[in-house]
Design an enzyme around this catalytic site. Structure first.
Site, short mmCIF file in Angstrom:
data_model
loop_
_atom_site.label_atom_id
_atom_site.label_comp_id
_atom_site.label_asym_id
_atom_site.label_seq_id
_atom_site.Cartn_x
_atom_site.Cartn_y
_atom_site.Cartn_z
N ASP A 1 0.86 -1.18 0.00
CA ASP A 1 0.00 0.00 0.00
C ASP A 1 0.89 1.23 0.00
OD1 ASP A 1 -2.51 1.33 0.17
OD2 ASP A 1 -2.16 1.68 2.30
N ASP B 1 -0.24 5.01 1.03
CA ASP B 1 -0.45 5.89 2.19
C ASP B 1 -0.42 5.10 3.49
OD1 ASP B 1 -0.97 8.54 0.94
OD2 ASP B 1 -2.60 7.44 -0.02
#
Length: 259
Positions: free
Chosen positions: A13, A15
């Site tokens: 991922d 953020d």
């Protein structure tokens, strides 16, 4: 119990794992550099459908993270891949930004509000009552309802913002129709991403900061999962979930040596 195979490919991922509020998380640059040096297949994923992969490449580069465009996978790209497989050359009424409209244009979709095959809802900072009303009427008239991701809120410097999942709930309430979500935690986003880099779930790992999206999606796609504590999930919250990550680490810096 059979031992897991060595990790040959990495999905992470963005953020909360690599960056936080526009600043790289310590260790992110070393992690990306190590992946590129070893030549292992990898993808940086985001449920955010606002930006194109080129936009995100430029944004990350400004922070000192060199991630090639082809190594970025967004919920908008996953949605476009799903629609291209389901109904090639179709039509859609879209609520969203350039990341979503560009992805749909690139697969040959026509964007229209006249009897579309689909209503596709993504993220935008300017949700309008007019657009939502049109979406409701088109769905009631027979258009299929698709959403890029189920995230109910998104981050901003001022605090949480309503996101795709919240607006989807409004449209569902008005139509009685549940959408199909293409992004995390749907393992479809993981599997299409793995296919894009020629990787296999048995030898891949997913790194994330959210139990309910990143870790769940990785688990359901058959991958090893690493939870970092630099994002939304705290150590105290982990045991509230009925599933666990393969490994819990403080940050991405703790994974560099595993690459």
């Amino acid at each position: 119990m059979a031992e897991r195979k060595p990790i040959e490919s990495w999905l992470t991922d963005m953020d909360g794992v690599l960056i936080h509020e526009g600043v790289p998380i310590p260790g992110a640059d070393a992690f990306i550099k190590k992946l590129r040096e070893t030549g292992k297949p990898f993808l940086v994923l985001t449920n955010n459908s606002i930006y194109t992969a080129r936009d995100l490449h430029a944004r990350l580069a400004r922070m000192g993270l060199e991630v090639p465009v082809e190594n970025i996978w967004t919920s908008a790209l996953a949605t476009a891949k799903f629609l291209d497989d389901q109904r090639p050359g179709g039509t859609a009424y879209v609520i969203g930004e350039a990341g979503l409209t560009t992805a749909l244009h690139d697969i040959g979709y026509v964007l229209t509000d006249h009897d579309p095959d689909y209503v596709v809802l993504g993220e935008t900072r300017t949700y309008s009552f007019e657009a939502m009303t049109k979406a409701v009427r088109l769905i009631n008239a027979g258009a299929r309802f698709i959403c890029t991701n189920p995230d109910e809120t998104g981050p901003s410097l001022e605090g949480p913002l309503p996101a795709t999942g919240s607006v989807a709930a409004l449209i569902t309430k008005a139509t009685g129709k549940e959408p199909y979500f293409a992004g995390k935690p749907n393992p479809l986003m993981m599997r299409t991403g793995l296919n894009a880099i020629g990787a296999h779930s048995e030898t891949s790992a997913m790194i994330g900061d959210r139990m309910d999206t990143d870790i769940l999606a990785g688990l359901e796609a058959g991958m090893q999962t690493f939870l970092v504590l630099t994002g939304l999930t705290t150590q105290a919250e982990i045991d509230r979930f009925p599933f666990r990550p393969s490994k819990i680490v403080q940050s991405i810096a703790d994974i560099v040596e595993r690459v």
